[in-house]
Design a protein around this motif. Sequence first.
Motif, short mmCIF file in Angstrom:
data_model
loop_
_atom_site.label_atom_id
_atom_site.label_comp_id
_atom_site.label_asym_id
_atom_site.label_seq_id
_atom_site.Cartn_x
_atom_site.Cartn_y
_atom_site.Cartn_z
N ALA A 25 0.85 -1.19 0.00
CA ALA A 25 0.00 0.00 0.00
C ALA A 25 0.89 1.25 0.00
N PRO A 26 1.00 1.93 -1.14
CA PRO A 26 1.92 3.09 -1.24
C PRO A 26 1.70 4.15 -0.17
N LEU A 27 0.46 4.34 0.28
CA LEU A 27 0.22 5.38 1.29
C LEU A 27 0.90 5.07 2.63
N ALA A 28 1.23 3.80 2.87
CA ALA A 28 1.93 3.46 4.12
C ALA A 28 3.34 4.04 4.13
N SER A 29 3.84 4.48 2.97
CA SER A 29 5.15 5.14 2.94
C SER A 29 5.11 6.44 3.75
N LEU A 30 3.91 6.96 3.97
CA LEU A 30 3.79 8.22 4.72
C LEU A 30 4.19 8.06 6.19
N PHE A 89 13.05 4.27 3.17
CA PHE A 89 14.27 4.31 3.99
C PHE A 89 15.52 4.08 3.14
N VAL A 90 15.42 3.17 2.19
CA VAL A 90 16.57 2.90 1.32
C VAL A 90 16.92 4.17 0.53
N ALA A 91 15.90 4.80 -0.06
CA ALA A 91 16.13 6.00 -0.87
C ALA A 91 16.73 7.13 -0.03
N VAL A 92 16.20 7.32 1.16
CA VAL A 92 16.64 8.43 2.01
C VAL A 92 18.09 8.23 2.45
N ARG A 134 14.63 15.08 3.42
CA ARG A 134 13.25 15.35 3.01
C ARG A 134 13.04 15.31 1.51
N PRO A 135 13.88 16.02 0.73
CA PRO A 135 13.65 15.93 -0.72
C PRO A 135 13.79 14.51 -1.26
N ALA A 136 14.70 13.73 -0.69
CA ALA A 136 14.86 12.34 -1.16
C ALA A 136 13.60 11.55 -0.86
N ALA A 137 13.03 11.77 0.32
CA ALA A 137 11.82 11.04 0.69
C ALA A 137 10.66 11.45 -0.21
N ILE A 138 10.52 12.75 -0.41
CA ILE A 138 9.41 13.24 -1.24
C ILE A 138 9.55 12.66 -2.65
N GLY A 139 10.78 12.61 -3.14
CA GLY A 139 11.03 12.04 -4.47
C GLY A 139 10.69 10.57 -4.55
N PRO A 158 -0.17 14.31 -2.32
CA PRO A 158 -1.11 15.29 -1.72
C PRO A 158 -1.24 15.10 -0.21
N LEU A 159 -1.32 13.84 0.22
CA LEU A 159 -1.42 13.61 1.67
C LEU A 159 -0.12 13.99 2.37
N LEU A 160 1.00 13.74 1.71
CA LEU A 160 2.29 14.10 2.31
C LEU A 160 2.35 15.61 2.54
N GLU A 161 1.86 16.36 1.57
CA GLU A 161 1.86 17.83 1.74
C GLU A 161 0.98 18.23 2.92
N GLN A 162 -0.15 17.53 3.07
CA GLN A 162 -1.01 17.83 4.22
C GLN A 162 -0.29 17.53 5.54
N ILE A 163 0.44 16.41 5.57
CA ILE A 163 1.16 16.06 6.80
C ILE A 163 2.21 17.11 7.11
N MET A 164 2.92 17.54 6.08
CA MET A 164 4.00 18.50 6.32
C MET A 164 3.47 19.86 6.75
N ALA A 165 2.21 20.11 6.42
CA ALA A 165 1.63 21.41 6.79
C ALA A 165 1.11 21.43 8.22
N ILE A 166 1.08 20.26 8.88
CA ILE A 166 0.52 20.20 10.24
C ILE A 166 1.50 20.82 11.25
#
Length: 322
Positions: free
Chosen positions: A97-102, A175-178, A301-306, A314-322
């Motif tokens: 589930a890709p969203l679990a990457s969040l 985690f590997v990418a970061v 952060r940029p590596a993770a976002i990438g 979109p959800l990641l942006e919402q999390i970062m805005a909290i």
Amino acid sequence: RTLIAATAAALAAPGLASPGFAQGRVTLRLGHLANDQNVWHRACLHLAEQARALSNGRIDVQVFPNETLGREMDVINGMQLGTADMTITGESLQNWAPLASLLAVPYAVTSIQQMDVVAAGPIGQQINAEIVSRARVRPLGYFARGPRNLTANRAIRTPEELNGLRLRVPNVPVFVAVWQALGARPTPMAFGEVFTSLQNGTIDGQENPLALIRGANFNEVQRFVNRTEHVWSWIYVAISERRWQGLSAADRDIVAEAVRRAQAFERTLFVEDERSLEADLKAKGMTFVDSDQAAFAARARPAAIGSVRAEARPLLEQIMAI
Ligand code: 2Q2
């Protein structure tokens, strides 16, 4: 279904054979990677007690610590196949589930308050829904986790000082990418293999919350805790979706309520535990280093976002805005 229910009711008549089925006994095998002192384990035992009490002994949750039911990825596979029932898991679910990457994005969530806003709110609900549909695993609640820190046999204050560190990470692509972007050499590996790999020098370091560092005795093979605090996250208490769908509505309510109570219980234990962890690890000989978190965040952060799939951004942006 009606026919099956009628048959079950008939079998439940006293004096008939097959008592296990007739009395509706339910056994749920819950496996996880932490040791038996860990607050997650103690909260799982509480879950088992509550389920037993609420069902008059009918629902038996059996808890297997220390990967004795299998490694994290194997237990998830087992839940999909029907050979395991429950586990504690989080970002490893991104393999389905890709969203679990969040749950694995560094420096996105930075406090337990933010963690609750994300995990218990609408963002968490969307993540949960995708985990159910794609991983066939149903989150019923979540436990708190302390921030992840980097252990090694040297002080590491900046990403430059990683300098090719052979680092164990869990089976989590973010985690590997970061860690690659930060300048380490990350290798995915199951938790239970980390101690030996550190001992025999296959890897130089690992990263985890302090509770898991202490529980797995990494202090015996690692001298430094580099306080990177790179990931703050929650972790799910989850049940196999196929097992869940096979439970009666009444049993689902009982299991869900037992998990709710275990979640509250874990929070109390967690807060107490966090107060003593650093002192415990220092007493066991570990040195704490104040790593430059801003420097780690700037590269991580940029590596993770990438590396997060487009649909999760979109959800990641919402999390970062909290
Ligand atoms: O290092 C570990 O194996 C754990 O801290 C994992 O990060 C954690 O279990 C995740 O893999 C959750 O899915």
